[in-house]
Write a protein that holds these residues in place. Structure first.
Motif, short mmCIF file in Angstrom:
data_model
loop_
_atom_site.label_atom_id
_atom_site.label_comp_id
_atom_site.label_asym_id
_atom_site.label_seq_id
_atom_site.Cartn_x
_atom_site.Cartn_y
_atom_site.Cartn_z
N ILE A 67 0.84 -1.21 0.00
CA ILE A 67 0.00 0.00 0.00
C ILE A 67 0.87 1.26 0.00
O ILE A 67 0.60 2.22 -0.74
CB ILE A 67 -0.96 -0.01 1.21
N LEU A 68 1.93 1.26 0.80
CA LEU A 68 2.82 2.43 0.84
C LEU A 68 3.53 2.64 -0.50
O LEU A 68 3.62 3.76 -0.98
CB LEU A 68 3.84 2.28 1.97
N ILE A 69 4.03 1.57 -1.08
CA ILE A 69 4.72 1.70 -2.36
C ILE A 69 3.75 2.13 -3.45
O ILE A 69 4.03 3.05 -4.24
CB ILE A 69 5.43 0.39 -2.72
N GLY A 70 2.59 1.51 -3.51
CA GLY A 70 1.59 1.89 -4.51
C GLY A 70 1.10 3.31 -4.31
O GLY A 70 0.91 4.06 -5.27
N GLY A 71 0.89 3.69 -3.05
CA GLY A 71 0.47 5.06 -2.76
C GLY A 71 1.54 6.07 -3.14
O GLY A 71 1.23 7.17 -3.62
N GLY A 72 2.80 5.72 -2.91
CA GLY A 72 3.89 6.61 -3.29
C GLY A 72 3.97 6.80 -4.80
O GLY A 72 4.14 7.92 -5.29
N ILE A 73 3.83 5.71 -5.53
CA ILE A 73 3.83 5.82 -7.00
C ILE A 73 2.64 6.65 -7.46
O ILE A 73 2.76 7.50 -8.34
CB ILE A 73 3.84 4.41 -7.63
N GLY A 74 1.48 6.41 -6.84
CA GLY A 74 0.28 7.18 -7.19
C GLY A 74 0.44 8.65 -6.89
O GLY A 74 -0.01 9.51 -7.65
N ALA A 75 1.10 8.98 -5.76
CA ALA A 75 1.30 10.39 -5.40
C ALA A 75 2.23 11.07 -6.40
O ALA A 75 1.99 12.22 -6.79
CB ALA A 75 1.88 10.49 -3.99
N ILE A 76 3.28 10.37 -6.81
CA ILE A 76 4.21 10.95 -7.79
C ILE A 76 3.51 11.17 -9.12
O ILE A 76 3.58 12.26 -9.71
CB ILE A 76 5.46 10.06 -7.95
N GLY A 94 4.22 16.92 -3.87
CA GLY A 94 3.68 15.61 -4.24
C GLY A 94 4.76 14.59 -4.52
O GLY A 94 4.66 13.43 -4.12
N VAL A 95 5.82 15.02 -5.18
CA VAL A 95 6.94 14.11 -5.47
C VAL A 95 7.65 13.74 -4.18
O VAL A 95 8.00 12.57 -3.97
CB VAL A 95 7.91 14.74 -6.49
N ALA A 96 7.87 14.69 -3.29
CA ALA A 96 8.53 14.40 -2.01
C ALA A 96 7.69 13.45 -1.17
O ALA A 96 8.22 12.52 -0.55
CB ALA A 96 8.78 15.71 -1.26
N LEU A 97 6.38 13.66 -1.17
CA LEU A 97 5.49 12.76 -0.44
C LEU A 97 5.55 11.35 -1.02
O LEU A 97 5.64 10.36 -0.29
CB LEU A 97 4.06 13.29 -0.48
N GLY A 98 5.52 11.24 -2.33
CA GLY A 98 5.58 9.94 -3.00
C GLY A 98 6.89 9.22 -2.75
O GLY A 98 6.91 8.02 -2.47
N VAL A 99 8.00 9.95 -2.87
CA VAL A 99 9.31 9.34 -2.62
C VAL A 99 9.42 8.90 -1.16
O VAL A 99 9.97 7.82 -0.86
CB VAL A 99 10.44 10.33 -3.01
N GLY A 100 8.89 9.69 -0.25
CA GLY A 100 8.91 9.31 1.16
C GLY A 100 8.10 8.05 1.42
O GLY A 100 8.52 7.17 2.18
N MET A 101 6.93 7.96 0.80
CA MET A 101 6.11 6.75 0.99
C MET A 101 6.81 5.52 0.42
O MET A 101 6.78 4.45 1.04
CB MET A 101 4.74 6.94 0.31
N ILE A 102 7.45 5.66 -0.73
CA ILE A 102 8.18 4.53 -1.30
C ILE A 102 9.37 4.16 -0.42
O ILE A 102 9.63 2.97 -0.19
CB ILE A 102 8.63 4.86 -2.74
N ALA A 103 10.08 5.16 0.09
CA ALA A 103 11.24 4.91 0.94
C ALA A 103 10.85 4.19 2.23
O ALA A 103 11.62 3.38 2.76
CB ALA A 103 11.96 6.21 1.25
N VAL A 104 9.68 4.46 2.75
CA VAL A 104 9.21 3.77 3.96
C VAL A 104 8.65 2.40 3.60
O VAL A 104 8.82 1.42 4.33
CB VAL A 104 8.15 4.63 4.69
N GLY A 105 7.98 2.28 2.46
CA GLY A 105 7.33 1.03 2.07
C GLY A 105 8.29 -0.09 1.71
O GLY A 105 8.00 -1.26 1.96
N ILE A 106 9.45 0.24 1.13
CA ILE A 106 10.39 -0.81 0.72
C ILE A 106 10.92 -1.60 1.91
O ILE A 106 10.87 -2.83 1.90
CB ILE A 106 11.52 -0.21 -0.14
#
Length: 153
Positions: A67-76, A94-106
Protein backbone atom coordinates in the motif's frame (compact mmCIF):
# COMPACT_ATOMS: atom_id res chain seq x y z
CA UNK A 1 18.05 -57.73 9.87
CA UNK A 2 20.48 -55.72 7.72
CA UNK A 3 18.17 -55.89 4.72
CA UNK A 4 15.20 -54.72 6.78
CA UNK A 5 17.16 -51.83 8.27
CA UNK A 6 18.48 -50.79 4.85
CA UNK A 7 14.99 -50.95 3.34
CA UNK A 8 13.54 -48.80 6.13
CA UNK A 9 16.32 -46.20 5.82
CA UNK A 10 15.94 -46.11 2.06
CA UNK A 11 12.17 -45.62 2.30
CA UNK A 12 12.55 -42.89 4.91
CA UNK A 13 15.05 -41.03 2.74
CA UNK A 14 12.73 -40.99 -0.26
CA UNK A 15 9.71 -39.49 1.52
CA UNK A 16 9.22 -35.78 1.34
CA UNK A 17 8.46 -34.40 4.77
CA UNK A 18 7.45 -30.89 3.65
CA UNK A 19 3.70 -30.56 3.76
CA UNK A 20 3.64 -26.90 2.71
CA UNK A 21 5.82 -24.94 0.32
CA UNK A 22 6.16 -21.16 0.25
CA UNK A 23 6.64 -19.48 -3.11
CA UNK A 24 6.98 -15.80 -3.93
CA UNK A 25 4.25 -13.19 -3.43
CA UNK A 26 2.75 -14.92 -0.40
CA UNK A 27 1.60 -18.05 -2.22
CA UNK A 28 1.59 -21.28 -0.24
CA UNK A 29 1.24 -24.71 -1.86
CA UNK A 30 0.50 -28.11 -0.33
CA UNK A 31 2.28 -31.41 -1.05
CA UNK A 32 0.27 -31.93 -4.27
CA UNK A 33 1.29 -28.44 -5.56
CA UNK A 34 -2.23 -27.10 -5.05
CA UNK A 35 -2.34 -23.41 -4.14
CA UNK A 36 -3.86 -22.80 -0.72
CA UNK A 37 -5.90 -19.73 0.09
CA UNK A 38 -4.98 -17.49 3.02
CA UNK A 39 -7.97 -18.84 4.90
CA UNK A 40 -6.82 -22.45 4.41
CA UNK A 41 -3.27 -21.64 5.54
CA UNK A 42 -4.59 -19.89 8.64
CA UNK A 43 -6.78 -22.93 9.39
CA UNK A 44 -3.74 -25.22 9.13
CA UNK A 45 -1.69 -22.98 11.42
CA UNK A 46 -4.51 -22.39 13.92
CA UNK A 47 -3.26 -24.97 16.43
CA UNK A 48 0.23 -23.37 16.53
CA UNK A 49 -0.35 -19.75 17.66
CA UNK A 50 3.29 -18.65 17.30
CA UNK A 51 3.36 -19.83 13.68
CA UNK A 52 -0.02 -18.26 12.95
CA UNK A 53 1.20 -14.97 14.44
CA UNK A 54 4.34 -15.10 12.27
CA UNK A 55 2.27 -15.83 9.14
CA UNK A 56 -0.21 -13.03 9.92
CA UNK A 57 2.63 -10.62 10.67
CA UNK A 58 4.29 -11.48 7.35
CA UNK A 59 1.06 -10.96 5.44
CA UNK A 60 0.46 -7.62 7.22
CA UNK A 61 3.98 -6.44 6.34
CA UNK A 62 3.40 -7.45 2.72
CA UNK A 63 0.08 -5.61 2.51
CA UNK A 64 1.17 -2.44 4.32
CA UNK A 65 4.39 -2.24 2.32
CA UNK A 66 2.48 -2.72 -0.92
CA UNK A 67 0.00 0.00 0.00
CA UNK A 68 2.82 2.43 0.84
CA UNK A 69 4.72 1.70 -2.36
CA UNK A 70 1.59 1.89 -4.51
CA UNK A 71 0.47 5.06 -2.76
CA UNK A 72 3.89 6.61 -3.29
CA UNK A 73 3.83 5.82 -7.00
CA UNK A 74 0.28 7.18 -7.19
CA UNK A 75 1.30 10.39 -5.40
CA UNK A 76 4.21 10.95 -7.79
CA UNK A 77 2.15 10.26 -10.92
CA UNK A 78 -0.86 12.20 -9.64
CA UNK A 79 1.10 15.27 -8.67
CA UNK A 80 3.00 15.24 -11.96
CA UNK A 81 -0.23 14.85 -13.95
CA UNK A 82 -1.94 17.58 -11.94
CA UNK A 83 0.99 19.95 -12.40
CA UNK A 84 1.04 19.23 -16.13
CA UNK A 85 -2.71 19.80 -16.48
CA UNK A 86 -2.60 23.04 -14.49
CA UNK A 87 0.53 24.17 -16.31
CA UNK A 88 2.43 24.95 -13.11
CA UNK A 89 6.04 24.28 -12.16
CA UNK A 90 7.61 21.18 -10.66
CA UNK A 91 5.29 19.55 -8.05
CA UNK A 92 7.86 19.28 -5.25
CA UNK A 93 5.41 18.48 -2.44
CA UNK A 94 3.68 15.61 -4.24
CA UNK A 95 6.94 14.11 -5.47
CA UNK A 96 8.53 14.40 -2.01
CA UNK A 97 5.49 12.76 -0.44
CA UNK A 98 5.58 9.94 -3.00
CA UNK A 99 9.31 9.34 -2.62
CA UNK A 100 8.91 9.31 1.16
CA UNK A 101 6.11 6.75 0.99
CA UNK A 102 8.18 4.53 -1.30
CA UNK A 103 11.24 4.91 0.94
CA UNK A 104 9.21 3.77 3.96
CA UNK A 105 7.33 1.03 2.07
CA UNK A 106 10.39 -0.81 0.72
CA UNK A 107 11.89 -1.81 4.11
CA UNK A 108 8.45 -2.60 5.50
CA UNK A 109 7.69 -4.98 2.64
CA UNK A 110 11.16 -6.50 2.38
CA UNK A 111 10.94 -8.44 5.67
CA UNK A 112 7.74 -10.37 5.02
CA UNK A 113 9.33 -13.38 3.30
CA UNK A 114 11.42 -14.21 6.36
CA UNK A 115 8.34 -14.30 8.58
CA UNK A 116 6.38 -16.36 6.05
CA UNK A 117 9.23 -18.85 5.66
CA UNK A 118 9.55 -19.13 9.45
CA UNK A 119 5.86 -20.02 9.76
CA UNK A 120 5.89 -22.57 6.92
CA UNK A 121 9.15 -24.18 8.07
CA UNK A 122 7.79 -24.41 11.61
CA UNK A 123 4.65 -26.13 10.33
CA UNK A 124 6.74 -28.58 8.31
CA UNK A 125 8.79 -29.40 11.40
CA UNK A 126 12.07 -28.04 10.07
CA UNK A 127 14.56 -26.84 12.64
CA UNK A 128 16.47 -23.60 12.39
CA UNK A 129 19.64 -23.49 10.29
CA UNK A 130 21.78 -22.90 13.36
CA UNK A 131 21.26 -26.50 14.50
CA UNK A 132 24.60 -28.18 15.35
CA UNK A 133 23.74 -31.36 13.40
CA UNK A 134 21.90 -31.62 10.13
CA UNK A 135 21.48 -34.67 7.91
CA UNK A 136 21.67 -33.57 4.31
CA UNK A 137 21.68 -36.71 2.24
CA UNK A 138 21.26 -40.49 2.49
CA UNK A 139 22.40 -42.36 -0.59
CA UNK A 140 23.44 -45.81 -1.77
CA UNK A 141 27.06 -46.20 -2.74
CA UNK A 142 29.10 -49.05 -4.19
CA UNK A 143 32.82 -49.63 -3.93
CA UNK A 144 35.28 -52.53 -3.95
CA UNK A 145 33.96 -53.76 -0.58
CA UNK A 146 30.33 -54.00 -1.69
CA UNK A 147 27.20 -51.90 -1.51
CA UNK A 148 26.37 -49.61 1.39
CA UNK A 149 24.53 -46.54 2.60
CA UNK A 150 26.24 -43.16 2.84
CA UNK A 151 24.88 -40.53 5.25
CA UNK A 152 26.13 -36.98 4.68
CA UNK A 153 25.98 -34.45 7.51
Amino acid sequence: MKITLCAVLLLLSTFSFAQLTYKSCGRVYDAESKKLSKKEVRALLANRPELLQSYNSGMSKKNIGGILIGGGIGAIVGSAAGAYAADVGFPAVGVALGVGMIAVGIPVRSGYTKKMNRAIDGYNGKVADNSPISFENLSICANQNGVGLRLNF
